[in-house]
Design a protein around this motif. Structure first.
Motif, PDB file in Angstrom:
ATOM      1  N   CYS A  37      19.552  30.665  39.076  1.00 21.29           N
ATOM      2  CA  CYS A  37      18.150  31.072  39.244  1.00 21.29           C
ATOM      3  C   CYS A  37      18.018  32.346  40.072  1.00 21.29           C
ATOM      4  O   CYS A  37      17.227  33.207  39.761  1.00 21.29           O
ATOM      5  CB  CYS A  37      17.347  29.939  39.867  1.00 21.29           C
ATOM      6  N   LEU A  57      10.870  29.201  34.326  1.00 19.72           N
ATOM      7  CA  LEU A  57      12.085  28.508  33.904  1.00 19.72           C
ATOM      8  C   LEU A  57      11.781  27.063  33.537  1.00 19.72           C
ATOM      9  O   LEU A  57      12.292  26.540  32.538  1.00 19.72           O
ATOM     10  CB  LEU A  57      13.150  28.567  35.001  1.00 19.72           C
ATOM     11  N   LYS A  71      12.376  25.345  29.938  1.00 19.51           N
ATOM     12  CA  LYS A  71      13.239  24.164  29.862  1.00 19.51           C
ATOM     13  C   LYS A  71      12.490  22.991  29.251  1.00 19.51           C
ATOM     14  O   LYS A  71      13.021  22.290  28.388  1.00 19.51           O
ATOM     15  CB  LYS A  71      13.779  23.812  31.248  1.00 19.51           C
ATOM     16  N   GLY A  88      19.557  23.684  31.728  1.00 16.76           N
ATOM     17  CA  GLY A  88      19.976  23.961  33.092  1.00 16.76           C
ATOM     18  C   GLY A  88      20.888  22.875  33.608  1.00 16.76           C
ATOM     19  O   GLY A  88      20.615  21.695  33.430  1.00 16.76           O
ATOM     20  N   TYR A 137      21.457  28.274  34.177  1.00 20.88           N
ATOM     21  CA  TYR A 137      20.651  28.206  32.959  1.00 20.88           C
ATOM     22  C   TYR A 137      21.348  28.908  31.807  1.00 20.88           C
ATOM     23  O   TYR A 137      22.061  29.890  32.003  1.00 20.88           O
ATOM     24  CB  TYR A 137      19.292  28.870  33.183  1.00 20.88           C
TER      25      TYR A 137
END
Length: 108
Positions: free
Chosen positions: A43, A61, A65, A72, A81
């Motif tokens: 990240c 993110l 996801k 991740g 990720y």
């Protein structure tokens, strides 16, 4: 807030709408492009690439996801990720259908 009436659409239509919504923000497009470029990251690396605060990047993110466009894995205190091919294959199929239609179609 009004009722969304998503139950009146097919599961595939709802899933494609979720995928499309997930890529409907320039920050998320930038994240996807970055992941494609480097294949995986943590990240912190993504935060350094975008002109956004870490909590904002984390929220984008999370949206990607949840839609199934990225995966991740927790590695120690970091999350690594990468692109989730399955999610993009669904988008690819949708756009291939549109492309096939456009190739055959003579429209006004």
């Amino acid at each position: 807030m009004g009722i969304t009436k998503t139950e009146r659409f097919t599961a595939e239509q709802n899933e494609l709408a979720i995928l499309a919504k997930a890529i409907g923000h320039p920050a998320r497009i930038a994240i996807i492009e970055y992941l494609l470029k480097i294949d995986s990251c943590i990240c912190g690396d993504i935060v350094n690439e975008l002109p956004l605060a870490q909590p904002t990047v984390s929220q984008h993110l999370k949206e990607l996801k949840n839609a199934g466009l990225i995966k991740g894995n927790i590695e120690g205190t970091s999350i690594c990720y990468c692109i989730n091919e399955e999610g993009f294959n669904k988008l690819k199929g949708f756009f291939q259908n549109i492309n096939a239609y456009l190739i055959k179609k003579e429209c006004c």
